[in-house]
Design an enzyme around this catalytic site. Structure first.
Site, PDB file in Angstrom:
ATOM      1  N   HIS A  93       6.919 -14.876   8.689  1.00 41.17           N
ATOM      2  CA  HIS A  93       6.013 -14.438   7.604  1.00 41.17           C
ATOM      3  C   HIS A  93       6.161 -15.403   6.427  1.00 41.17           C
ATOM      4  O   HIS A  93       6.411 -14.959   5.300  1.00 41.17           O
ATOM      5  CB  HIS A  93       6.356 -13.029   7.102  1.00 41.17           C
ATOM      6  N   GLU A 144      -2.441 -10.378  13.818  1.00 41.33           N
ATOM      7  CA  GLU A 144      -1.549 -11.282  13.096  1.00 41.33           C
ATOM      8  C   GLU A 144      -1.374 -12.570  13.927  1.00 41.33           C
ATOM      9  O   GLU A 144      -1.263 -12.522  15.162  1.00 41.33           O
ATOM     10  CB  GLU A 144      -0.197 -10.609  12.816  1.00 41.33           C
ATOM     11  N   ASP A 185       0.804 -14.642  14.831  1.00 41.78           N
ATOM     12  CA  ASP A 185       1.857 -14.898  15.821  1.00 41.78           C
ATOM     13  C   ASP A 185       1.446 -14.383  17.206  1.00 41.78           C
ATOM     14  O   ASP A 185       2.020 -14.801  18.211  1.00 41.78           O
ATOM     15  CB  ASP A 185       3.213 -14.330  15.400  1.00 41.78           C
ATOM     16  N   HIS A 231       2.217  -2.251  12.865  1.00 44.66           N
ATOM     17  CA  HIS A 231       2.440  -2.162  11.439  1.00 44.66           C
ATOM     18  C   HIS A 231       1.247  -2.638  10.607  1.00 44.66           C
ATOM     19  O   HIS A 231       1.356  -2.711   9.381  1.00 44.66           O
ATOM     20  CB  HIS A 231       3.687  -2.982  11.069  1.00 44.66           C
ATOM     21  N   ASP A 279       3.950  -5.255  18.333  1.00 46.38           N
ATOM     22  CA  ASP A 279       5.157  -5.413  17.516  1.00 46.38           C
ATOM     23  C   ASP A 279       6.147  -4.248  17.662  1.00 46.38           C
ATOM     24  O   ASP A 279       7.370  -4.442  17.527  1.00 46.38           O
ATOM     25  CB  ASP A 279       4.787  -5.540  16.037  1.00 46.38           C
ATOM     26  N   TYR A 298      14.520  -5.323  12.549  1.00 46.86           N
ATOM     27  CA  TYR A 298      13.053  -5.376  12.624  1.00 46.86           C
ATOM     28  C   TYR A 298      12.464  -4.077  12.080  1.00 46.86           C
ATOM     29  O   TYR A 298      11.549  -4.085  11.251  1.00 46.86           O
ATOM     30  CB  TYR A 298      12.655  -5.565  14.095  1.00 46.86           C
ATOM     31  N   HIS A 311       7.542  -9.180  20.873  1.00 44.63           N
ATOM     32  CA  HIS A 311       8.677 -10.028  20.455  1.00 44.63           C
ATOM     33  C   HIS A 311       9.928  -9.559  21.196  1.00 44.63           C
ATOM     34  O   HIS A 311      10.155  -8.349  21.334  1.00 44.63           O
ATOM     35  CB  HIS A 311       8.978  -9.897  18.967  1.00 44.63           C
TER      36      HIS A 311
HETATM   37 FE1  FEO Z   1       2.641  -8.227  13.134  1.00 43.56          FE
HETATM   38 FE2  FEO Z   1       4.458  -9.976  15.372  1.00 43.56          FE
HETATM   39  O1  FEO Z   1       3.042  -9.683  14.199  1.00 43.56           O
END
Ligand code: FEO
Length: 396
Positions: A23, A81, A83, A145, A164, A192, A225
């Site tokens: 981020h 997002e 990523d 999120h 996520d 996290y 992730h």
């Molecule tokens: Fe909210 Fe892993 O992006």
């Protein structure tokens, strides 16, 4: 190398061993991360999420080791997002007739990022797409999120792909939870949660209860992730539910910065007061402590005690970010206190108190301020502060 996670379902993501800040610079990632993308081969072919675009070559090579990407029918975009959606333009160049599947909020956020004329399909909770033998069922998960966040459930395999949620910034050689160090895994999963999901804890509880209420078999949880939960996959769901209830442990964290050791000596005296009452603590010098690690510790502690010298009629700049985090993360069930040293004006205490109040952390002991270096009376007051906070921590 692509990894088979079930018959005709493949991990085609990338491992980012080197990233240390996420981020932008907002979130530390001491153990790197991975961007997980999943390919499902059936009569129709679906790709669930992509990866961050600096890794497009590696991602495409992994994808091409399984199929020609032009054959993809659906690109499920659980979350916009970058990523996870960063390689969407590249993928859509290769399969321009594919349908990009998004949640209702994704129908604005994905075009908002890429301004492209792709074929979109909006899906709501309970909507399904048949791939042939397999069915994808979608569950909206707003604010877990981002507003657009969505889970994809693959049946009959029983694989939940929640993006996520349930993820960890954890680069590893292996892809599954039973292959990695459990302590490291939970350390990263909790960090996290604490840093990203805490403000949405009420929604986490509701979403988990909704998922449990659906009575769907969950054989695997494949987040976007870190590692995939295949050994007792619901363990992370239960951990999330417990974390979301925010019942912290009966211990404290002292966060401070110091210029000439006056505030540090006060912090140590407060620690003595806590220990005298049997309450353990960690003491973080914020000039040398990773902010996100401190947040993970705060998340687990009932007591939060903050100190700063006064500088330029305010706080030391190293203290301000963690106070902003406290406000933004909306921690529950905490108790707090403030302390600090000063030479001539002494505004730091008022500032810390105001921040604690704004963060809805009740102040349970009178603040202690020391002029120049603390004298014996000041240090005794600090020990008393520690004892008062300990009493509040141990109450009920
Ligand atoms: Fe909210 Fe892993 O992006």
């Amino acid at each position: 190398m692509a990894i088979d996670i079930a018959r005709d379902i493949h991990w085609v993501g990338v491992v980012d061993w080197g990233i240390r800040h996420f981020h932008g610079h907002e979130l530390s990632t001491h153990r790197g991360t991975s961007y997980n993308s999943y390919l499902i081969r059936d009569k129709k072919i679906a790709l669930v999420d992509t990866v961050w675009d600096p890794f497009s070559s590696e991602f495409l090579a992994r994808l091409r080791s399984i199929i020609d990407p032009s054959r993809i029918d659906y690109v499920i975009t659980n979350h916009s997002e970058p990523d996870h959606s960063g390689c969407l333009p590249e993928i859509m160049r290769l399969c321009p007739n594919a349908t990009v599947v998004v949640s209702p909020r994704g129908a604005t956020s994905v075009p908002g990022h890429y301004h492209a004329q792709w074929k979109f399909q909006q899906v709501k909770t309970g909507d399904t797409i048949s791939l042939g033998e397999r069915t994808l069922t979608f569950v909206e998960a707003p604010m877990l999120h981002w507003p657009d966040s969505m889970f994809t459930y693959v049946s009959p395999d029983g694989i939940l792909m929640p993006n996520d949620a349930f993820g960890q910034h954890y680069a590893t050689a292996f892809r599954f939870n039973d292959q990695v160090n459990r302590d490291e895994l939970y350390q990263e999963a909790l960090k996290y949660y604490a840093n990203i999901l805490t403000p949405f804890s009420d929604r986490v509880v509701n979403k988990i209860d909704e998922l449990i209420g659906m009575k769907i078999p969950v054989n695997m949880i494949a987040p976007s992730h870190g590692v995939i939960w295949r050994d007792d996959p619901l363990q992370i769901v239960h951990a999330y539910r417990e974390w979301a209830l925010q019942q912290p442990q009966k211990k404290a964290v002292i966060l401070y910065d110091t210029m000439w050791k006056a505030t540090r000596r006060m912090a140590e005296a407060i620690g003595e007061g806590l220990v005298a009452e049997g309450v353990g603590f960690k003491l973080f010098h914020m000039a040398t402590t990773d902010r996100n690690d401190a947040i993970a510790e705060i998340f687990q502690c009932k007591g939060v005690i903050i100190g700063s010298p006064t500088l330029n009629n305010g706080l030391l700049p190293t203290i301000t970010p963690i106070l902003e985090d406290l406000r933004g993360l909306s921690f529950k069930n905490k108790v707090g206190a403030a302390f600090g040293s000063f030479g001539w004006s002494g505004e730091c205490i008022k500032e810390i108190e105001a921040h604690l109040e704004r963060s809805k952390i009740p102040i349970v002991a009178p603040s202690v301020r020391a002029k120049w270096q603390p004298n014996e009376a000041d240090l005794a007051a600090c020990r008393q502060l520690g004892q008062q906070v300990a009493a509040a921590i141990l109450k009920d």
